[in-house]
Design a protein around this motif. Structure first.
Motif, PDB file in Angstrom:
ATOM      1  N   ASN A  57       2.334   1.622  -3.361  1.00  0.00           N
ATOM      2  CA  ASN A  57       1.290   2.040  -4.276  1.00  0.00           C
ATOM      3  C   ASN A  57       0.977   3.529  -4.113  1.00  0.00           C
ATOM      4  OD1 ASN A  57      -0.886   1.218  -6.207  1.00  0.00           O
ATOM      5  ND2 ASN A  57      -2.122   2.132  -4.568  1.00  0.00           N
ATOM      6  N   ALA A  58       0.967   3.979  -2.862  1.00  0.00           N
ATOM      7  CA  ALA A  58       0.697   5.393  -2.603  1.00  0.00           C
ATOM      8  C   ALA A  58       1.797   6.250  -3.233  1.00  0.00           C
ATOM      9  CB  ALA A  58       0.619   5.642  -1.101  1.00  0.00           C
ATOM     10  N   SER A  99       0.827  -1.208   0.000  1.00  0.00           N
ATOM     11  CA  SER A  99       0.000   0.000   0.000  1.00  0.00           C
ATOM     12  C   SER A  99       0.864   1.262   0.000  1.00  0.00           C
ATOM     13  CB  SER A  99      -0.932   0.011   1.215  1.00  0.00           C
ATOM     14  OG  SER A  99      -1.666  -1.193   1.272  1.00  0.00           O
ATOM     15  N   VAL A 100       1.948   1.225   0.782  1.00  0.00           N
ATOM     16  CA  VAL A 100       2.833   2.393   0.816  1.00  0.00           C
ATOM     17  C   VAL A 100       3.471   2.584  -0.563  1.00  0.00           C
ATOM     18  CG1 VAL A 100       4.929   3.405   1.810  1.00  0.00           C
ATOM     19  CG2 VAL A 100       3.337   2.149   3.287  1.00  0.00           C
ATOM     20  N   ALA A 108      -2.795  11.642  -5.710  1.00  0.00           N
ATOM     21  CA  ALA A 108      -1.963  10.877  -4.802  1.00  0.00           C
ATOM     22  C   ALA A 108      -2.809  10.418  -3.624  1.00  0.00           C
ATOM     23  CB  ALA A 108      -0.820  11.759  -4.306  1.00  0.00           C
ATOM     24  N   GLU A 109      -2.819   9.143  -3.391  1.00  0.00           N
ATOM     25  CA  GLU A 109      -3.642   8.688  -2.269  1.00  0.00           C
ATOM     26  C   GLU A 109      -3.124   7.365  -1.720  1.00  0.00           C
ATOM     27  OE1 GLU A 109      -7.543   7.276  -2.909  1.00  0.00           O
ATOM     28  OE2 GLU A 109      -7.064   6.236  -4.764  1.00  0.00           O
ATOM     29  N   TYR A 110      -3.457   7.111  -0.478  1.00  0.00           N
ATOM     30  CA  TYR A 110      -3.090   5.855   0.162  1.00  0.00           C
ATOM     31  C   TYR A 110      -4.318   4.980   0.222  1.00  0.00           C
ATOM     32  CZ  TYR A 110      -1.189   2.550   3.532  1.00  0.00           C
ATOM     33  OH  TYR A 110      -0.741   1.412   4.137  1.00  0.00           O
ATOM     34  N   ARG A 111      -4.197   3.812  -0.356  1.00  0.00           N
ATOM     35  CA  ARG A 111      -5.298   2.865  -0.242  1.00  0.00           C
ATOM     36  C   ARG A 111      -4.792   1.602   0.431  1.00  0.00           C
ATOM     37  NH1 ARG A 111      -7.115   1.089  -5.385  1.00  0.00           N
ATOM     38  NH2 ARG A 111      -5.255   2.006  -6.335  1.00  0.00           N
ATOM     39  N   ASP A 112      -5.618   1.013   1.285  1.00  0.00           N
ATOM     40  CA  ASP A 112      -5.234  -0.250   1.908  1.00  0.00           C
ATOM     41  C   ASP A 112      -5.425  -1.377   0.912  1.00  0.00           C
ATOM     42  OD1 ASP A 112      -4.274   0.053   4.561  1.00  0.00           O
ATOM     43  OD2 ASP A 112      -6.257   0.862   5.079  1.00  0.00           O
ATOM     44  N   LEU A 113      -4.323  -1.963   0.471  1.00  0.00           N
ATOM     45  CA  LEU A 113      -4.413  -3.019  -0.529  1.00  0.00           C
ATOM     46  C   LEU A 113      -4.155  -4.375   0.113  1.00  0.00           C
ATOM     47  CD1 LEU A 113      -2.240  -1.315  -3.291  1.00  0.00           C
ATOM     48  CD2 LEU A 113      -4.739  -1.331  -3.134  1.00  0.00           C
TER      49      LEU A 113
END
Ligand code: B12
Ligand code: SF4
Lengths: 462, 447
Positions: free
Chosen positions: A226-227, A223-224, B111-116
């Motif tokens: 990816n962000a 996730s990090v 730009a964003e944080y997603r929980d993957l």
């Protein structure tokens, strides 16, 4: 699972003229070579023409390695990590060897700091004709003070001939460092779930690669990463957390393996991996700890780390590590051989000794370095044994009396000498009788290990 | 694709915009007039579409309101577009020069944080390695105090996320039946027992807590002492008396002498379930195999760095009636720095083939790790290489660890420090060593 790309998939986008300008006979052959990474797209001139621009770009995407290749540093000392395509080295080869960084911190005394930087700069160990080196300097901010960090970075960068890793959990400390060396493409360590936006912005602003960190949590690490990716950053390195204490070490190994498998099989988070054997020093100190650090580094080199950060500068600890790295990263597709023929060592004359060896690189360079360090003036006849060492080639028949005789005649050595006497390796003793008969030379069987050639010549050569 | 000529500071530059999936890429082609292709210079300006008719704002960092569809539609209508008054806000130079850029692709999303979720691709291995018992206790007709099991793997070593392999790697200490030349860092631990194999074996077990001991009957080689098979068998009996751990019995490597020596040794050790080291292509392996069958021992199938040879020999041994549970193989260990990569890859290939179902390779693997001491970096006194008392043991331990990660189960070793180090690492990797978890983030702050 993602399908592996084959030559045919590539061929479809090539010009298909079989013009041969790339040096290959056909476009298909060129396609196979592209997969092996023995040639580059740029080697096909037709593909470089404007009307092929679309094809070129498509191929570029197709051929992009499963693990992104990331460059740290600029100029000659820049280091490439990642770029890997296979899980096991026998499936093709590994491409970019694990880079090794040694750490310093911003509260070190100046002389200590500079000494360590110089040590990394100058570290060079010659093995099999290759210079094994240390590759980067990791600067940790122990002070957590931006100003102090900036000063330290500036001192290090004045001296360092290697790329840097800037390490802090605080974006403002990192920025202070980047203000000094932001144009040198240091690796920024590290962005976390909490700091990705600020740290990511620094990576964008300074055009630097950045490490993503999550503590033993691959989903969070993804996730990090990816962000960071959502900010347009592509040069990312993954640190899944180096737990090297007790049973937690197995989690770390598991994360490394899982990450590499996902990258290659699923094209998922395909970024290079960062391991930090130096974390072993969190719990203990002393020789024991240095020993452990070597074992951890070895595990990480064997299992997929593309960059490791070490703390121990001891040569006895680094030697096994860099040797292992050299082994694991040799290309299994080609035997490491040197050119056969006659070599001169020192300043030989018509009475000087003649020795014989094989063209396996390991054998040749071992013998060569022994001759050099013994300071002997002599000739060395290197026989083409298809790149096999003495023992293996004698066992497999690539080295026999006939071949040795032919090599002697062909080398022209007979015109250079007054004598007819040759020293052969101890392990090839069994060809000595035959060789004497066939060549008419006197054959001396030397020691088994070339390290005692000096003594041998002193005693037996007259 | 649409060509765009940007006027920047009085110069004209040609760019190409094109789509890749849902992203717009923009390539720098070159200064207008010069049509040569500068290929590697893909970069990604962020475009603000509502300004496109009048000016383009390139911003390296911020991707504000970005309506991709709209831009695409606009771009698709034109063939070539000349833009003037381009306002570059950041990084002009990087924009014009094809520098290596961290920012290559246009950020379409904010730009964003997603929980993957992260999914580990699991291997579905149908094969399993045979489980081999070493040593026999009284209950089973022997005199060993314990039995050691090796093998039984369902996945590669320590891949706990996939499966738990049942047994920890095993280490056997080397003992020789005659005084031999040993590297300094090894010799110092055994100096006083080099001429007494039974005492030597005791030292390994009592002082160094050896799981197993290997007695190498090298003096039987006519080129060494030519000790008779009878006498050698006596040494084996002494060892069995001296220590109660499972043992391995090795010959001298002389292909003419070994079958006879191993036969006799197997006979006197009947019922003890020793490993007989070894059956190989270059000697009468049928005789060795028969001795194992007759006297209840495990046979070590030894080949030299060749996976096909290993498969062939294993097959022959199986055909002779040796069961998979009574067999271990040794594809040869090349030392760190001296061909370790060959051993590493051959073991990995063997283990993977076995897990994928090749029955002829589903045996535990053994490594003659002591070969590491053949490497000059392990034993030579060379001050520039640092203290050999540390370097040597590390050389052996790293050789062991690397082959362990490749799939080896059993390690014949010599130096107590190396053994200890390797064992500690393996315990950790097995997940056995209980410790307090640390906050690894603290590593940055270490002084
Ligand atoms: C790596 C290796 C291989 C690799 C070869 C890699 C290569 N490019 O050479 C591979 C896997 C291909 C291989 C194959 C085989 N191998 Co092989 N292999 C080894 C291994 C593990 C290491 C050899 C090595 O690289 N040593 C390091 C180099 C530097 O040593 P070197 O060339 O001998 O050089 C030293 C000395 O000879 C001396 N020296 C060299 N030149 C000179 C010159 C002078 C003047 C003097 C004085 C001294 C000197 O100093 C050097 C440094 O010490 C050894 C086992 C071992 N641990 O030693 C077995 C070993 C050599 N192999 C062996 C065998 C039998 C084979 C095969 C026949 C087996 C098979 N499977 O078919 C094949 C033969 C292949 C062929 N010829 O076609 C046997 C040889 C037995 C014997 N004494 O005859 C060995 C000893 C294994 C064993 N214990 O049985 N092998
Ligand atoms: S140069 Fe290009 S077109 Fe010509 S053969 Fe090679 S790949 Fe094919």
């Amino acid at each position: 699972m993602v399908k592996k790309i084959g030559p045919l998939d590539i061929y479809n986008y090539l010009p298909k003229t079989n013009c041969g300008e790339c040096g290959e006979k056909t476009c298909m052959a060129f396609a196979s070579q592209l997969i092996e990474r023995a040639v580059k797209l740029e080697d096909c001139p037709t593909l470089m023409k404007p009307n092929f621009a679309g094809m070129y770009r498509h191929l570029e995407e197709m051929l992009a390695p499963s693990v992104k290749e990331v460059v740290i540093g600029v100029g000659d000392s820049a280091i490439k990590i990642g770029g890997e395509e296979v899980i096991f080295r026998h499936e093709l080869t590994y491409f970019n060897q694990t880079a090794i960084a040694l750490d310093v911190h911003d509260e070190m005394k100046d002389d200590e700091l500079l000494e360590r930087v110089k040590y990394v700069n100058d570290f060079r160990f010659k093995r099999i004709g290759e210079d094994l080196t240390l590759d980067l300097i990791a600067i940790r901010s122990t002070s957590n003070d931006p100003e102090r960090f900036a000063q330290c970075v500036s001192k290090v960068s004045d001296e360092a001939k290697k790329p840097l890793v800037l390490c802090s959990w605080s974006p403002s400390v990192l920025e202070a460092g980047l203000q000094i060396v932001g144009d040198q493409r240091p690796l920024i360590y590290a962005a976390t779930k909490d700091t990705w936006e600020e740290v990511g912005r620094l990576a964008v602003k300074y055009s630097c690669p950045v490490a993503a960190f999550a503590d033993d949590d691959m989903a969070e690490l993804k996730s990090v990463a990816n962000a960071l990716g959502s900010m347009g950053i592509e040069d990312i390195v993954l640190d899944p957390g180096s737990h090297v204490e007790g049973k937690y070490f197995s989690n770390t190994l598991g994360n490394f393996v899982a990450s590499r498998r996902a990258a290659i099989l699923n094209k998922d988070v395909g970024y290079p991996l960062l391991g930090i054997p130096a974390t072993v020093w969190l719990s203990e100190e002393g020789v024991e700890t240095a020993f452990k650090e070597v074992m951890i580094a070895a595990t990480m080199i064997d299992k997929y780390a593309d960059l490791i950060i070490l703390h121990t500068p001891e040569i006895w600890a680094l030697l096994p590590i860099i040797t292992l790295r050299q082994n694991v990263y040799t290309d299994p597709r080609k035997p490491v051989a040197v050119d056969a023929g006659l070599r001169r060592f020192g300043d030989p004359d018509e009475n000087s000794p003649v020795l014989m060896t094989t063209n396996f690189a390991l054998t040749y360079y071992t013998v060569a370095s022994d001759l050099e360090s013994a300071g002997i003036d002599c000739y060395l006849l290197v026989i083409d044994t298809d790149g096999l060492g003495v023992q293996s080639s004698v066992a497999g028949g690539q080295l026999d009396a006939f071949k040795a005789k032919e090599a002697i005649k062909k080398s022209g050595i007979e015109d250079k000498l007054k004598h007819r006497k040759i020293i052969i390796p101890g392990f090839s003793a069994r060809i000595s009788g035959d060789l004497e008969m066939q060549s008419g030379w006197e054959v001396l069987v030397g020691p088994r290990d070339s390290s005692s050639i000096g003594e041998f010549i002193e005693k037996k050569w007259s | 694709m649409v060509k765009v000529v940007h006027h920047i500071k009085g110069r004209k530059y040609l760019y190409e915009h094109y789509r890749v999936g849902d992203k717009v890429k923009c390539d720098y082609i070159g200064p207008v007039g010069d049509r040569s292709y500068a290929t590697k210079s893909t970069f990604a300006p962020h475009v603000s579409p509502h300004k496109i008719e009048t000016e383009l704002v390139f911003q390296k960092q911020l991707a504000p309101t970005f309506d991709l569809t709209k831009l695409r539609d606009m771009l698709e209508k034109v063939e070539e577009l000349e833009l003037e008054n381009v306002d570059m806000i950041a990084g002009e130079l990087e924009f014009v020069l094809p520098a290596v850029s961290a920012v290559k692709r246009v950020a379409v999303e904010r730009a964003e944080y997603r929980d993957l979720d992260f999914e580990i691709p699991l291997a579905d291995f149908p094969g399993q390695i045979g489980e081999v018992e070493l040593g026999a206790t009284k209950a089973n007709g022997g005199t060993r105090k314990n039995v050691i099991k090796v093998g039984g793997e369902k996945t590669m070593p320590f891949y706990h996320f996939e499966a738990r392999n049942p047994h920890k790697p095993v280490i056997a200490y080397d003992v020789f039946d005659t005084k031999i030349n040993l590297a300094g860092p090894v010799r110092k631990h055994f100096e006083d027992v080099l001429e007494d194999p039974a005492e030597w074996a005791k030292r390994c077990v009592k002082k160094y807590d050896a799981d197993m001991v290997t007695i190498h009957l090298i003096s039987t080689d006519p080129a060494i002492k030519g000790t008779s098979a009878r006498e050698a068998a006596k040494t084996v009996e002494d060892i069995l008396q001296a220590v109660k751990v499972p043992i391995i019995i090795g010959g001298s490597g002389n292909p003419d002498k070994d079958p006879e020596v191993l036969e006799k040794a197997a006979e006197v050790a009947e019922g003890e379930r020793c490993i007989i080291n070894s059956a190989s292509m270059n000697l009468d392996y049928k005789r060795v195999a028969k001795a194992c069958l007759d006297h209840g021992h495990v046979v070590l199938s030894w080949t030299q760095l060749d996976i096909n040879d290993q498969k062939t020999l294993n097959k022959h041994l199986l055909e002779l009636g040796i069961k998979r549970e009574d067999m271990i193989m040794d594809p040869t260990t090349a030392a760190l720095g001296y061909g370790l990569e060959y051993s590493f890859s051959i073991m990995e290939r063997i283990r993977l083939a076995a897990l994928k179902g090749d029955k002829d390779l589903q045996m535990p693997i053994s490594s003659g790790t002591t070969n590491a001491w053949g490497a000059r970096e392990a034993w030579m006194k060379t001050p520039e290489w640092g203290d050999r008392e540390k370097r040597g043991p590390l050389w052996e331990a790293v050789t062991a660890l690397t082959l362990c990660l490749a799939g080896s189960d059993l390690f014949m070793m010599m130096n107590p420090t190396a053994v200890q180090l390797f064992e500690d690492t393996v315990e950790s990797l097995c997940g056995f060593r209980e410790v307090e978890p640390l906050d690894v983030k603290d590593w940055i702050g270490m002084r």
